[in-house]
Design an enzyme around this catalytic site. Sequence first.
Site, PDB file in Angstrom:
ATOM      1  N   LYS A 218      26.484  40.570  49.032  1.00 28.61           N
ATOM      2  CA  LYS A 218      27.293  41.593  49.711  1.00 28.61           C
ATOM      3  C   LYS A 218      27.191  41.532  51.233  1.00 28.61           C
ATOM      4  O   LYS A 218      26.296  40.924  51.800  1.00 28.61           O
ATOM      5  CB  LYS A 218      26.943  42.979  49.162  1.00 28.61           C
ATOM      6  N   ARG A 253      22.880  43.225  38.841  1.00 24.14           N
ATOM      7  CA  ARG A 253      24.245  42.676  38.650  1.00 24.14           C
ATOM      8  C   ARG A 253      24.436  41.575  39.687  1.00 24.14           C
ATOM      9  O   ARG A 253      24.513  41.849  40.871  1.00 24.14           O
ATOM     10  CB  ARG A 253      25.270  43.799  38.836  1.00 24.14           C
TER      11      ARG A 253
HETATM   12  N1  HH2 Z   1      29.836  45.869  42.909  1.00 26.21           N
HETATM   13  C1  HH2 Z   1      31.056  45.299  42.780  1.00 26.21           C
HETATM   14  C2  HH2 Z   1      31.818  45.511  41.628  1.00 26.21           C
HETATM   15  N2  HH2 Z   1      31.353  46.251  40.613  1.00 26.21           N
HETATM   16  N3  HH2 Z   1      29.622  47.548  39.645  1.00 26.21           N
HETATM   17  C3  HH2 Z   1      28.420  48.122  39.740  1.00 26.21           C
HETATM   18  N4  HH2 Z   1      27.925  48.843  38.720  1.00 26.21           N
HETATM   19  N5  HH2 Z   1      27.635  47.961  40.859  1.00 26.21           N
HETATM   20  C4  HH2 Z   1      28.043  47.251  41.940  1.00 26.21           C
HETATM   21  O1  HH2 Z   1      27.305  47.174  42.943  1.00 26.21           O
HETATM   22  C5  HH2 Z   1      29.338  46.628  41.876  1.00 26.21           C
HETATM   23  C6  HH2 Z   1      30.116  46.815  40.697  1.00 26.21           C
HETATM   24  C7  HH2 Z   1      31.593  44.437  43.889  1.00 26.21           C
HETATM   25  O2  HH2 Z   1      31.238  43.105  43.739  1.00 26.21           O
HETATM   26  P1  HH2 Z   1      32.114  41.914  43.097  1.00 26.21           P
HETATM   27  O3  HH2 Z   1      32.473  42.213  41.676  1.00 26.21           O
HETATM   28  O4  HH2 Z   1      31.381  40.667  43.313  1.00 26.21           O
HETATM   29  O5  HH2 Z   1      33.406  41.835  43.998  1.00 26.21           O
HETATM   30  P2  HH2 Z   1      34.884  42.399  43.845  1.00 26.21           P
HETATM   31  O6  HH2 Z   1      34.795  43.887  43.758  1.00 26.21           O
HETATM   32  O7  HH2 Z   1      35.588  41.913  45.112  1.00 26.21           O
HETATM   33  O8  HH2 Z   1      35.473  41.829  42.588  1.00 26.21           O
END
Ligand code: HH2
Length: 270
Positions: A218, A253
């Site tokens: 992040k 995660r």
């Molecule tokens: N962060 C993201 C998405 N979903 N769910 C939970 N429970 N906790 C988190 O910190 C979290 C989440 C964001 O990350 P990512 O899926 O890599 O990116 P994007 O939202 O651009 O798909």
Amino acid sequence: MGVLNLTPDSFSDGGRLDAPGAVVRQARRMLAQGAALLDLGAQSTRPGAAMVGPQEERRRLLPALQALQPLRVDHPQLLISVDTFEASVAEAALAAGADWINDVRGANRTAGAAGGTLRDPAMLRLIAATGCPYVLMHSRGTSQTMDSLAAYSDVVAEVRAELEAASEAALAAGVKPEQLVWDPGLGFAKTTEQNLELLRRLPELSHAYPLLVGPSRKRFIGAVLNEPRPRARLWGTAAVCALAVSRGARVLRVHDVGPIVQVAAMGAAL
Ligand code: HH2
């Protein structure tokens, strides 16, 4: 928890899993590396991300979910989580074989003194009816507005109070305490310093429900390391994960399952 983003625009891995075959290959790799859970997402939540709507989310998710089911033969303990804040998507996903719902609006607050929420009003009823595990993640506003809502006098106390309020709403709707997982929502309406403060004081959030954290690649890690490339933030992610395990996190995660399974296992052993 290994992240499988079925999105063209996720901030660090968008566009890589655009066919069920690619999802299954990546899932097999993550399971071989020691993932216990897989988290499928079809809507990017990064700041500024466009909303695709529940119909497109279902179109991306359901074929992938179906394609993953045969993996249960070799991995009977596998848990498949679906990252969605739409109750209609959650319902279709659970019917197609998902085990968990991960809701980034589970503990959401909108702006304003009234403190409304963007959580889908149908979500808690669905979670109560199905009895599945439910991640209540803390967030404020939407992908469009969250960066302007990072105003707290004590970020840990306020995130905790907002998680507690959301948990009470869930219990009042008939959700059982053992279904709930808490997540402080790293990067969702938080500045770099606020993310670091939440991680330093993580034990203040780990008393009530099992705690999940999602630091993977992040922006706040990029800010500390002066590293603009999300995929080059593995070691920063690993440092956060090691400390998070020692401070009570139960689920991590992450995108880079193999290295982080080592970090978590070693951290837990110590
Ligand atoms: N962060 C993201 C998405 N979903 N769910 C939970 N429970 N906790 C988190 O910190 C979290 C989440 C964001 O990350 P990512 O899926 O890599 O990116 P994007 O939202 O651009 O798909």
